[in-house]
Design a protein around this motif. Structure first.
Motif, PDB file in Angstrom:
ATOM      1  N   SER A  24     -21.901 -36.933   8.096  1.00  0.00           N
ATOM      2  CA  SER A  24     -22.311 -38.068   7.290  1.00  0.00           C
ATOM      3  C   SER A  24     -22.471 -39.301   8.162  1.00  0.00           C
ATOM      4  O   SER A  24     -21.830 -39.427   9.204  1.00  0.00           O
ATOM      5  N   THR A  39     -30.320 -37.005   2.820  1.00  0.00           N
ATOM      6  CA  THR A  39     -28.910 -37.166   2.453  1.00  0.00           C
ATOM      7  C   THR A  39     -28.748 -37.056   0.944  1.00  0.00           C
ATOM      8  O   THR A  39     -29.670 -37.349   0.166  1.00  0.00           O
ATOM      9  N   ASN A  99     -24.085 -39.086   0.627  1.00  0.00           N
ATOM     10  CA  ASN A  99     -23.745 -39.439   2.005  1.00  0.00           C
ATOM     11  C   ASN A  99     -23.541 -38.231   2.918  1.00  0.00           C
ATOM     12  O   ASN A  99     -23.147 -38.383   4.074  1.00  0.00           O
ATOM     13  N   LEU A 124     -17.396 -39.131   2.708  1.00  0.00           N
ATOM     14  CA  LEU A 124     -18.494 -38.789   1.828  1.00  0.00           C
ATOM     15  C   LEU A 124     -18.375 -39.611   0.555  1.00  0.00           C
ATOM     16  O   LEU A 124     -17.325 -39.686  -0.058  1.00  0.00           O
TER      17      LEU A 124
END
Length: 339
Positions: free
Chosen positions: A153, A306, A309, A18
């Motif tokens: 992600s 999103t 991420n 992330l």
């Protein structure tokens, strides 16, 4: 040197998959006070992404005394039954909750027989999910198998993607929802579904609401069911509701979308009703309000997006960003077949 709060929360809440959350400066009047407490040795930035934990609105300026309370998780009530209790419900009670009726049981020796017809085999799909920027079409990566639950992600390498599998019944309407399995599983759950967000006020999503959904592992739920407390890969607070039969596949474009069902029990109407609707209002559904009454209502729009991420779903990305003010990007999913 003491570790900054945003660094600590990020390292303990998400993996390196992330991206670092988008920061804003901590109010100047607060920074010296925070440093004097020993929590911060130097002024730091405040994380405003959802992955950093529940936070007070950015412009509220929490004081050092209540700073910890401002990031406490909100314990969200759920409106569902354990799976073990669902089987005990009568058909009337099942209809109220948006569940399908029980399967009929024939008395032993009953002359009633099902008509025999040649079954049409389901088509099985296996592959990976590509994530694209909805506005530009740019490839952002592939849903990754090493994400930390409840987050997923996109990552740039196909080798990092998890494998998804699903079956499509060619006799069903092309807009019918289905379940999807993943390899490897997420948190011990092999089905990819939608899970109620940590800070949600309830299990519903709608325009104007910041309520959101994680895309993660979940136990199976019945087709068309309302949010259920069946177990899922949310392990960081009070249990959250989830749904597994939420995915819709376009065999022409290979695009995958999702559809959450709210607690009012919205379900797809019969084919005859769909055929009578005009092409510009395909989103109207029947919602059960009692065992013998239904009403027409718009199904909750379910969008993908999103932030830092991490991938989410919800009805209103702008409202979500209003609650968590880091940048938000709307995305699409595309299925890529793989052996």
């Amino acid at each position: 040197m003491a570790k900054g709060f945003s660094d600590f929360i990020y390292s303990s809440s998400a993996s390196a998959f992330l991206s670092p959350p988008s920061p804003i400066p901590t109010p100047a009047a607060v920074q010296p006070a925070l440093a004097s407490t020993g929590v911060f040795a130097t002024p730091v930035s405040e994380c405003v992404s959802e992955i950093c934990g529940s936070m007070a609105p950015v412009n509220s300026g929490p004081s050092p005394a209540n700073f910890a309370a401002s990031i406490a998780k909100v314990e969200t009530p759920t409106r569902s039954l354990p799976q073990s209790d669902v089987e005990q419900l009568s058909n009337a009670e099942r209809f109220v909750r948006g569940l399908p009726p029980k399967k009929p049981k024939l008395a032993q020796g009953s002359p009633l027989r099902r008509s025999q017809s040649s079954p049409v085999p389901c088509k099985t799909y296996r592959g990976i999910i590509q994530v694209n920027n909805k506005a530009s079409g740019a490839i952002l990566g592939y849903l990754a198998k090493h994400s930390v639950p409840p987050y997923t992600s996109p990552q740039p390498n196909e080798s990092d993607a998890f494998i998804v599998s699903f079956k499509i019944d060619p006799t069903q309407d092309s807009g019918s929802a289905f379940g999807m399995t993943i390899e490897p599983d997420i948190g011990g759950y092999p089905d990819l579904g939608l899970v109620q967000g940590r800070d949600n006020t309830n299990s519903d999503i709608s325009p104007g609401s910041f309520n959101y959904l994680y895309i993660t592992g979940t136990a199976q739920t019945p087709p068309g069911s309302t949010p259920q407390d069946v177990g899922n890969a949310y392990f960081i607070g009070a249990p959250r509701t989830s749904e597994s039969v939420v995915w819709i596949f376009n065999s022409a474009t290979y695009q995958i979308t999702c559809q959450w069902v709210n607690t009012d029990g919205c379900e797809s109407p019969p084919r005859a009703i769909l055929e009578m609707q005009s092409a510009d209002i395909p989103a109207l559904l029947f919602c059960r309000i009692s065992p013998h009454r239904v009403m027409m209502a718009a199904k909750p729009i379910t969008k993908l997006f999103t932030q830092s991420n991490a991938v989410y779903a919800g009805s209103d990305p702008a409202a979500f960003q209003g609650r968590f003010p880091a940048p938000v990007t709307e995305i699409t999913f595309t299925f890529l077949p793989r052996p």
